[in-house]
Design an enzyme around this catalytic site. Structure first.
Site, PDB file in Angstrom:
ATOM      1  CG  ASP A 295      -2.191   0.890   0.923  1.00 17.80           C
ATOM      2  OD1 ASP A 295      -2.135   1.722  -0.003  1.00 17.80           O
ATOM      3  OD2 ASP A 295      -3.208   0.769   1.638  1.00 17.80           O
TER       4      ASP A 295
HETATM    5  C1  NOJ Z   1      -4.061   3.844  -0.046  1.00 20.00           C
HETATM    6  C2  NOJ Z   1      -5.263   2.978   0.151  1.00 20.00           C
HETATM    7  O1  NOJ Z   1      -5.188   2.335   1.406  1.00 20.00           O
HETATM    8  C3  NOJ Z   1      -5.438   1.930  -0.927  1.00 20.00           C
HETATM    9  O2  NOJ Z   1      -6.657   1.294  -0.743  1.00 20.00           O
HETATM   10  C4  NOJ Z   1      -5.346   2.567  -2.282  1.00 20.00           C
HETATM   11  O3  NOJ Z   1      -5.563   1.607  -3.283  1.00 20.00           O
HETATM   12  C5  NOJ Z   1      -3.993   3.220  -2.435  1.00 20.00           C
HETATM   13  N1  NOJ Z   1      -3.832   4.245  -1.413  1.00 20.00           N
HETATM   14  C6  NOJ Z   1      -3.816   3.871  -3.794  1.00 20.00           C
HETATM   15  O4  NOJ Z   1      -4.625   4.959  -3.900  1.00 20.00           O
END
Ligand code: NOJ
Length: 767
Positions: A295
């Site tokens: 993430d």
């Molecule tokens: C953080 C989020 O937790 C995740 O769900 C998301 O896909 C990514 N950022 C990319 O935006």
């Protein structure tokens, strides 16, 4: 520019691993496919090996980096493309995508194409209802069609990879991201996870109108302590295996190409550095062969967690755990070459991580044709078909929670209507959070939908009260909520009174209350579940006028509407219904559509009951289940699985078709469902079981099968549901392994988790 045509035969024939597991495929056909599949795989392997043989360690490491296109200058992005970065996220302009791809393919040393990722959560430009709403349809086929339409639009616009589905089980509505998942139940979560993967990816990874799925957030991100986003998660292995891990596994079994590691600590080990999770469970136990992306900055954060000693250590730990691609931080790019030189990681480890990334680019056909056609992008954006599907999905996922004395549907000859509330005409919120690329101007609000539906009625619309978040949302730049307009106390009081006066004058008031989209989603947990601002007071004042009132609740989480559950005759929960939301709500309120949604979460009376879920274990005083608090009942307002309809249904003649269930003889239970009304409608037949005794205590009820049925007025259908013995297995906390235990089980059928139609069956295991 040529249009995207997957000319590689490999694109449609790839690895058996990426074929969905459909046991019904005829054996001979399967053998034939497997042969072709393995030759395609062998070709891919040769291609990727030859490419890797030419790559320097630096080039391999750069492929393992994903850069945030919207946060860097275009000059920097060009440089990265030239340097051979693996992927960009958040680049959405098709012309820019094309330009960056051209740099990567023509100016980088090895001409490796880029992969573009984006949060296509519930649509790309056409926005569908939010995921918790889609799950509330209890219709995996519909969910598959929705994600397939979302994939088609995104792919035509140059996106190859969606960070979807989010399959985190959530039992705590304070957690803002409960909206992005399927709710509290592992079985329903499995069905929705697999349906989304099928919809996004199509039958085999690499279809020209499909994109890669990314299962997230591995693992158990939804159980943050106190519902506080990003907080640690402490879950015993029993709950992990019996509840939380199941939807991820289902998505992997459905062929999900990628997985995203979660931000948080799982039992003290950050998911992104968690060798047990990423290597033992995901790859060894489940056989996952795709790639894992961290993430956002989660590799860098290994140091912030107090886990890694430095950024170099963070990069090394992420490699050891098997994180193939680092999202947005640069620990890999900055430190892995040094770590290689010092022998902290080996080239073999790097090779193992970079190979699946290159393979996925190959599967997508990007080495063959990396470009998009801008004309096709236009044609495939906001198509009438996608908009019609979005409206249908919103109708099917809205849940009628209360309808005293047939308050709904409203009469079509209604003379005047007051549409009141901060969400009555709120475009940004109607499409819901995680819909950055959806144009709010395309959105039909509830007020607009009703005006369109009732051109001859007098419709007055006003906010009554304004609501807003006290602190900034991380998405304010991309999804700004309109600035408040009622700046003084006087203006606020006048607006409140104006709303009450409008309600007094109207035949019916439709109150549209709830939360703004930025009040839930990421970084948007709440300590209370009450209606924000003075919405409750407004509702009570309008109900006190004695005029008919309907509540349309718009939010991403169950809210504390316990007062409304007793005093507002009709409550329709529409979640965030998407681009066509207003039209769907108007159809539902006027009876041109019949609500078909059922709850995928248990609806608490107050925040004090949280976490509350239906599949808990019993206590030594089961009969006192309703009074485990002395100050309020411990039952919810509405149970998991609940949802009303304008039709009414009855159940009769439940029959267990086989008393003994074995590995070879599934449980088969049938029941007659009758539509006892004169309105066509749908109901969701749900099957729950309970194992009476075993090596561990089992939940009071567990959903094991369901089917959504459509019934004409007064029609009866016999519905037969089947539960394979494998579904009755669980991970035993005393034996520390997966078991199927012989003994007597209960089974219930009905249309919510308090279903009364009951029978017994018996499981016999073969030793
Ligand atoms: C953080 C989020 O937790 C995740 O769900 C998301 O896909 C990514 N950022 C990319 O935006």
């Amino acid at each position: 520019m040529t249009s995207f045509v997957c000319r590689l035969p490999a694109c449609v024939l790839l690895s058996a691993f990426f074929l969905p597991t459909t046991p019904s495929v005829a054996q001979t056909h399967a053998a034939h496919v497997t042969n072709r599949v393995s030759s395609a795989d062998a070709k891919m392997e040769r291609f990727v090996s030859a490419l890797m043989a030419k790559m320097t360690p630096r080039e391999k490491i750069m492929q393992m980096e994903q850069a945030a296109g919207h946060e860097i200058s275009s000059q920097k992005a060009d440089e990265l493309a030239r340097e051979g970065v693996g992927s960009f996220l958040f680049v959405t302009d098709p012309a820019r995508i094309h330009a960056l791809q051209k740099i990567a393919v023509t100016e980088s040393r090895l001409h490796i194409p880029l992969i573009f990722g984006y949060d296509v959560i519930h649509g790309y430009h056409t926005i569908f209802p939010v995921p918790i709403a889609l799950a509330s349809s209890w219709d995996p086929g519909l969910v598959e069609r929705v994600q397939s339409a979302a994939a088609r639009e995104a792919r035509a616009n140059g996106i190859h990879w969606a960070f979807t589905p989010m399959v985190d089980i959530a039992r705590d509505p304070r957690w803002g991201r409960i909206m992005e998942g399927a709710g509290e139940d592992p079985y329903l979560g499995e069905q929705m996870a697999a349906a989304q993967v099928r919809g996004l990816q199509g039958p085999v990874v690499g279809g020209p109108h499909n994109i890669l799925a990314c299962v997230k957030h591995f693992a158990a991100y939804g159980d943050a302590v106190g519902g506080r986003d990003y907080d640690s998660v402490e879950i015993p292995e029993t709950a992990l295996r019996n509840v939380y891990l199941r939807p991820y596994h289902a998505a992997v079994k459905a062929g999900a190409a990628t997985v995203m590691s979660a931000y948080q600590d799982l039992n003290d080990v950050p998911a992104t550095g968690n060798v047990w999770l990423m290597r033992e469970i995901l790859r060894k136990e489940w056989g996952f062969k795709g790639f894992v992306v961290s993430d956002w900055e989660a590799v860098k954060s290994l140091q912030i967690h107090g886990f890694a000693a430095s950024q170099e250590d963070a990069a090394v730990r992420a490699v050891k755990a098997g994180i193939n691609m680092e999202m947005t931080s640069t620990a890999y790019a900055d430190h892995l070459e040094d770590a290689l030189k010092k022998g902290e990681v080996t080239l073999r480890e790097i090779d193992d991580l970079v190979r699946p990334i290159l393979e996925m680019k190959y599967r997508l056909g990007l080495f063959d044709n990396p470009y998009i056609d801008l004309n096709v992008a236009k044609q495939e954006t906001d198509t009438p078909a996608a908009h019609a599907l979005s409206q249908k999905a919103a109708e099917q996922s809205s849940i009628l929670l209360r309808n005293e004395d047939h308050a709904l549907p409203l009469s079509k000859s209604i003379g005047s209507l007051a549409v009141i509330g901060p969400l009555a005409d709120a475009k940004m919120s109607t499409k819901g959070s995680w819909s950055q690329h959806g144009d709010p101007n395309e959105v039909i609000t509830v007020a607009e939908g009703l005006r369109e539906k009732l051109p001859n009625a007098k419709i007055s619309v006003t906010k009554g009260v304004e609501i807003r978040r006290f602190n900034a949302s991380v998405f304010d730049a991309q999804m700004p909520e309109p600035a408040p307009t009622l700046l003084t106390e006087e203006a606020r009081n006048a607006e409140f009174q104006h709303a009450v006066d409008l309600a007094k004058q109207a035949d019916v008031t439709v109150l549209v209350l709830g939360e703004l989209q930025n009040m839930n989603g990421e970084h948007a947990s709440r300590a209370e579940l009450t209606l924000p601002g003075k919405q409750e007071q407004l509702m009570e004042a309008i109900v006190a006028t004695g005029k008919p009132v309907v509540l349309v609740l718009m939010s991403g989480r169950p809210m504390d509407i316990t007062w409304a559950s007793k005093h507002v005759p009709a409550i329709l929960n529409v979640w965030y219904p998407g681009t066509e939301g207003g039209r769907a709500v108007a159809n539902l309120l006027m009876g041109d559509a019949n609500p078909g949604g059922h709850l995928t979460v248990t609806w608490p009376r107050s925040v004090g009951q949280v976490p509350i879920y239906y599949n808990d274990n019993t206590t030594q005083l089961p009969e006192e289940v309703t009074y485990r608090y002395w100050d309020e009942p411990s039952t919810p307002v509405w149970p998991f699985g609940f949802g009303l309809s304008y039709s009414t249904f009855s159940f009769s003649k439940m029959q267990v078709n086989n008393w003994t269930v074995t590995e070879n003889a599934p449980l088969r239970v049938s029941i007659d469902v009758t539509n006892t009304s004169s309105v066509p409608g749908t109901d969701v037949v749900q099957l729950y079981t309970h194992q009476r005794a075993g090596s561990a205590s089992r939940p009071v009820r567990e959903l094991k099968a369901f089917r959504k049925v459509s019934l004409a007025p007064h029609e009866t259908q016999t519905v037969t549901l089947e539960v394979p013995a494998g579904e009755l297995r669980y991970w035993s906390g005393s034996l520390h392994r997966d078991v199927l235990e012989p003994g007597i089980f209960d089974v219930w059928l009905g249309d919510d988790s308090t279903a009364k139609n009951h029978a017994e069956f018996h499981v016999k295991t073969v030793r």
